[in-house]
Design a protein around this motif. Sequence first.
Motif, PDB file in Angstrom:
ATOM      1  N   ILE A   1     -27.845  -0.077  16.571  1.00 12.69           N
ATOM      2  CA  ILE A   1     -27.542   1.318  16.901  1.00 12.69           C
ATOM      3  C   ILE A   1     -26.052   1.587  16.768  1.00 12.69           C
ATOM      4  N   LEU A   2     -25.229   0.634  17.193  1.00 16.88           N
ATOM      5  CA  LEU A   2     -23.779   0.796  17.095  1.00 16.88           C
ATOM      6  C   LEU A   2     -23.335   0.910  15.641  1.00 16.88           C
ATOM      7  N   MET A   3     -23.910   0.059  14.775  1.00 19.41           N
ATOM      8  CA  MET A   3     -23.549   0.114  13.366  1.00 19.41           C
ATOM      9  C   MET A   3     -23.920   1.476  12.775  1.00 19.41           C
ATOM     10  N   LYS A   4     -25.120   1.933  13.046  1.00 14.97           N
ATOM     11  CA  LYS A   4     -25.570   3.213  12.506  1.00 14.97           C
ATOM     12  C   LYS A   4     -24.743   4.366  13.074  1.00 14.97           C
ATOM     13  N   SER A   5     -24.396   4.266  14.359  1.00 10.36           N
ATOM     14  CA  SER A   5     -23.608   5.324  14.991  1.00 10.36           C
ATOM     15  C   SER A   5     -22.220   5.431  14.372  1.00 10.36           C
ATOM     16  N   ARG A   6     -21.607   4.290  14.077  1.00 12.24           N
ATOM     17  CA  ARG A   6     -20.272   4.304  13.467  1.00 12.24           C
ATOM     18  C   ARG A   6     -20.322   4.928  12.079  1.00 12.24           C
ATOM     19  N   ILE A   7     -21.375   4.610  11.337  1.00  9.16           N
ATOM     20  CA  ILE A   7     -21.517   5.185   9.995  1.00  9.16           C
ATOM     21  C   ILE A   7     -21.648   6.705  10.089  1.00  9.16           C
ATOM     22  N   LEU A   8     -22.480   7.158  11.032  1.00  9.82           N
ATOM     23  CA  LEU A   8     -22.689   8.600  11.200  1.00  9.82           C
ATOM     24  C   LEU A   8     -21.428   9.289  11.708  1.00  9.82           C
TER      25      LEU A   8
END
Length: 332
Positions: free
Chosen positions: A155-162
Amino acid sequence: MNAYLIIAHNDPENLNRIVKNLLNNENTFIVHLDLKTNLNEFKSNLESSVLSKIEFIEDRTEVFWGDFSMVDAMLKLMKYAVNSGEIFDHLIFLSGNDYPIKSAKEISDFFNEYKGEEIIRAYNLSDNGCRHCQSKIKNYWFFDNNKSSSMVGKILMKSRILLFSPLKKGRFVKINGEKKPVYYGSQWFAITQECAKYIVCFYEKNPNFKKYFKHSFAPDEMFFHTIIFNSTFASKTFKGIDRYNSEWSLNNYTYLNSIDLNCKNQSQNQTLNFLFRKRKKNSGQGSYQGSIAFYDETEYRNIINSKFLFVRKVKSEYSNNLIKLIDKKNSF
């Protein structure tokens, strides 16, 4: 003499077979083993005759899928070969999940045919008009959270990308103050020692070049190509610059059916969904690791009828029947 630069992270049994198939007085084997893997345990699973022929580099990196850490590992292998004091015709990149399709003689003949040439292909990604391609460099990607397999890490990885999605980089990279195109191709290539020396020197003198690619999507498929094809070595490549095609297949000497990754099947607004869909699918199946499935014997005919020297990807046990068929063919 050629040096095989092998990036391995598991499966010592397959590395053992690769080296045995390619072993002769004209080949050197230099291996980068993922820092996440215990080196001594890995070595203990290799035959002594094979282990004596392999040089494991001590300066190792934790490698993560899609991350700049793959570039780091490749650079460390290049530096080791360049500083070894040996003279090599080609530095040949292989994965520890590759396997020779052709006989040792056929493989040797291929590299001798292109002696003095850079065996690498690429197309101009900056000017190809494909939004999916350009998202790989214009968008900011974060894969360092791959080191965490937890849901929180994902979730953290996806959140940073977004979070960084509104920010964009230019589609050109600066070299000596001039805007230059980014080139794209397979990371499994072979280059002359002279070219490798140039890359190592370029990297050390151009820290901003690394910054540009640090948060790109799979920079190992762009970083080296951009250096080479923006240099005098571009004229020494064995195929020249490819014309972009949405159904690209930029394999140099390795068989890989990458149709699922073709631009024709992707678009800019699908890239993130594709990434997470594929990673989720892979995490639950023994036949997957990364974005491409491992091969078994059902792909045998397509593999041996190809023009390539190696197949990517195989895995001990899962690909055992396929490997037996290939070995039987090459024994005649």
